[in-house]
Scaffold this motif. Structure first.
Motif, PDB file in Angstrom:
ATOM      1  N   PHE A 107      34.479  21.257  37.309  1.00 41.99           N
ATOM      2  CA  PHE A 107      33.421  20.537  38.113  1.00 41.99           C
ATOM      3  C   PHE A 107      33.321  20.855  39.532  1.00 41.99           C
ATOM      4  O   PHE A 107      32.364  21.304  40.158  1.00 41.99           O
ATOM      5  N   VAL A 108      34.656  20.589  40.049  1.00 44.11           N
ATOM      6  CA  VAL A 108      35.032  20.660  41.760  1.00 44.11           C
ATOM      7  C   VAL A 108      34.872  22.117  42.090  1.00 44.11           C
ATOM      8  O   VAL A 108      34.281  22.394  43.139  1.00 44.11           O
ATOM      9  N   GLY A 109      35.111  23.115  41.304  1.00 48.08           N
ATOM     10  CA  GLY A 109      34.960  24.600  41.492  1.00 48.08           C
ATOM     11  C   GLY A 109      33.676  25.018  41.749  1.00 48.08           C
ATOM     12  O   GLY A 109      33.432  26.116  42.146  1.00 48.08           O
ATOM     13  N   GLN A 110      32.695  24.229  41.202  1.00 44.24           N
ATOM     14  CA  GLN A 110      31.194  24.507  41.472  1.00 44.24           C
ATOM     15  C   GLN A 110      30.455  23.961  42.461  1.00 44.24           C
ATOM     16  O   GLN A 110      29.376  23.973  42.694  1.00 44.24           O
ATOM     17  N   MET A 111      31.370  22.879  43.207  1.00 37.80           N
ATOM     18  CA  MET A 111      30.538  22.265  44.192  1.00 37.80           C
ATOM     19  C   MET A 111      30.338  23.067  45.554  1.00 37.80           C
ATOM     20  O   MET A 111      31.106  24.023  45.838  1.00 37.80           O
ATOM     21  N   THR A 112      29.239  22.655  46.121  1.00 31.04           N
ATOM     22  CA  THR A 112      29.408  23.223  47.622  1.00 31.04           C
ATOM     23  C   THR A 112      30.267  22.435  48.584  1.00 31.04           C
ATOM     24  O   THR A 112      30.962  21.518  48.235  1.00 31.04           O
ATOM     25  N   LEU A 113      30.444  22.729  49.763  1.00 26.40           N
ATOM     26  CA  LEU A 113      31.431  22.283  50.723  1.00 26.40           C
ATOM     27  C   LEU A 113      30.869  21.039  51.011  1.00 26.40           C
ATOM     28  O   LEU A 113      31.475  20.135  51.206  1.00 26.40           O
ATOM     29  N   GLU A 114      29.369  20.724  51.113  1.00 30.60           N
ATOM     30  CA  GLU A 114      28.908  19.389  51.369  1.00 30.60           C
ATOM     31  C   GLU A 114      29.409  18.529  50.140  1.00 30.60           C
ATOM     32  O   GLU A 114      29.405  17.064  50.387  1.00 30.60           O
ATOM     33  N   GLU A 115      29.073  19.078  48.876  1.00 33.01           N
ATOM     34  CA  GLU A 115      29.442  18.098  47.745  1.00 33.01           C
ATOM     35  C   GLU A 115      30.803  17.640  47.812  1.00 33.01           C
ATOM     36  O   GLU A 115      31.232  16.695  47.433  1.00 33.01           O
ATOM     37  N   ALA A 126      32.811  17.552  50.349  1.00 34.05           N
ATOM     38  CA  ALA A 126      33.041  16.278  51.461  1.00 34.05           C
ATOM     39  C   ALA A 126      32.412  15.243  50.911  1.00 34.05           C
ATOM     40  O   ALA A 126      33.090  14.147  51.041  1.00 34.05           O
ATOM     41  N   ALA A 127      31.430  15.088  50.185  1.00 28.40           N
ATOM     42  CA  ALA A 127      30.827  13.897  49.648  1.00 28.40           C
ATOM     43  C   ALA A 127      31.794  13.115  48.634  1.00 28.40           C
ATOM     44  O   ALA A 127      32.013  11.987  48.793  1.00 28.40           O
ATOM     45  N   LEU A 128      32.530  14.016  47.745  1.00 29.18           N
ATOM     46  CA  LEU A 128      33.278  13.529  47.011  1.00 29.18           C
ATOM     47  C   LEU A 128      34.529  13.101  47.306  1.00 29.18           C
ATOM     48  O   LEU A 128      35.022  11.897  47.228  1.00 29.18           O
ATOM     49  N   ARG A 129      35.186  13.646  48.505  1.00 28.23           N
ATOM     50  CA  ARG A 129      36.403  13.276  49.158  1.00 28.23           C
ATOM     51  C   ARG A 129      36.045  11.880  49.918  1.00 28.23           C
ATOM     52  O   ARG A 129      36.732  10.951  49.981  1.00 28.23           O
ATOM     53  N   ALA A 130      34.831  11.684  50.621  1.00 25.16           N
ATOM     54  CA  ALA A 130      34.655  10.333  51.094  1.00 25.16           C
ATOM     55  C   ALA A 130      34.351   9.383  50.040  1.00 25.16           C
ATOM     56  O   ALA A 130      34.999   8.324  50.303  1.00 25.16           O
ATOM     57  N   ALA A 131      33.813   9.746  49.111  1.00 22.92           N
ATOM     58  CA  ALA A 131      33.783   8.587  47.883  1.00 22.92           C
ATOM     59  C   ALA A 131      34.890   8.420  47.167  1.00 22.92           C
ATOM     60  O   ALA A 131      35.186   7.140  47.045  1.00 22.92           O
ATOM     61  N   LEU A 132      35.978   9.223  47.193  1.00 29.46           N
ATOM     62  CA  LEU A 132      37.383   9.048  46.728  1.00 29.46           C
ATOM     63  C   LEU A 132      37.936   7.946  47.947  1.00 29.46           C
ATOM     64  O   LEU A 132      38.735   7.103  47.465  1.00 29.46           O
ATOM     65  N   SER A 133      37.810   8.392  48.865  1.00 31.59           N
ATOM     66  CA  SER A 133      38.537   7.536  50.051  1.00 31.59           C
ATOM     67  C   SER A 133      38.174   6.026  50.196  1.00 31.59           C
ATOM     68  O   SER A 133      38.779   5.147  50.204  1.00 31.59           O
ATOM     69  N   ILE A 134      36.624   6.046  49.787  1.00 29.06           N
ATOM     70  CA  ILE A 134      36.223   4.466  49.837  1.00 29.06           C
ATOM     71  C   ILE A 134      36.593   3.593  48.745  1.00 29.06           C
ATOM     72  O   ILE A 134      37.101   2.768  48.538  1.00 29.06           O
ATOM     73  N   TYR A 135      36.763   4.373  47.506  1.00 30.18           N
ATOM     74  CA  TYR A 135      37.130   3.854  46.036  1.00 30.18           C
ATOM     75  C   TYR A 135      38.585   3.623  46.272  1.00 30.18           C
ATOM     76  O   TYR A 135      39.197   2.409  45.798  1.00 30.18           O
TER      77      TYR A 135
END
Length: 123
Positions: free
Chosen positions: A97-105, A107-116
């Protein structure tokens, strides 16, 4: 949870983009611009979505007003959770799943994980 059928998804898109609760007539009018649908077909789909727990409705005069019980984002998260659960190897599924992400996606995942992580750590 399973994904919506084509007409269910079209109805939900109308409800997710509405400014508030809407009638079957409102949804029927909007969908009729794209395809030929009977009012009763839209009524039946919205009633089924209500019975499945996806829509809340209340009577106003002689018509029901409908609104979604979950946001589009909550629905998407549920689908992702189901896919992850059904995948067998969750780690591999996440890697693909992560391998199919754009750089923006990513970064959004990284930010969401940080918040969580801050949330569960109590900070």
């Amino acid at each position: 949870m399973r994904g919506f059928g084509e007409l269910e998804a079209a109805v939900m898109r109308q409800l997710w983009t509405a400014d508030g609760p809407v009638t079957v007539r409102h949804v029927h009018t909007a969908l009729s611009e794209e395809r030929d649908l009977a009012y009763t077909t839209v009524l039946t789909v919205m009633d089924k979505l209500h019975r499945k727990g996806w829509l809340r409705r209340r009577l106003q005069g002689r018509a029901h007003l409908y609104q979604p019980m979950a946001t589009r984002e909550q629905y998407g998260a549920g689908l992702m959770r189901e896919a992850l659960t059904d995948s067998g190897d969750r780690g591999q599924a996440l890697l693909h799943f992560v391998g199919q992400m754009t750089l923006e996606e990513a970064a959004a995942l990284r930010a969401a994980l940080s918040i969580y992580e801050r949330k569960i750590a109590g900070s």
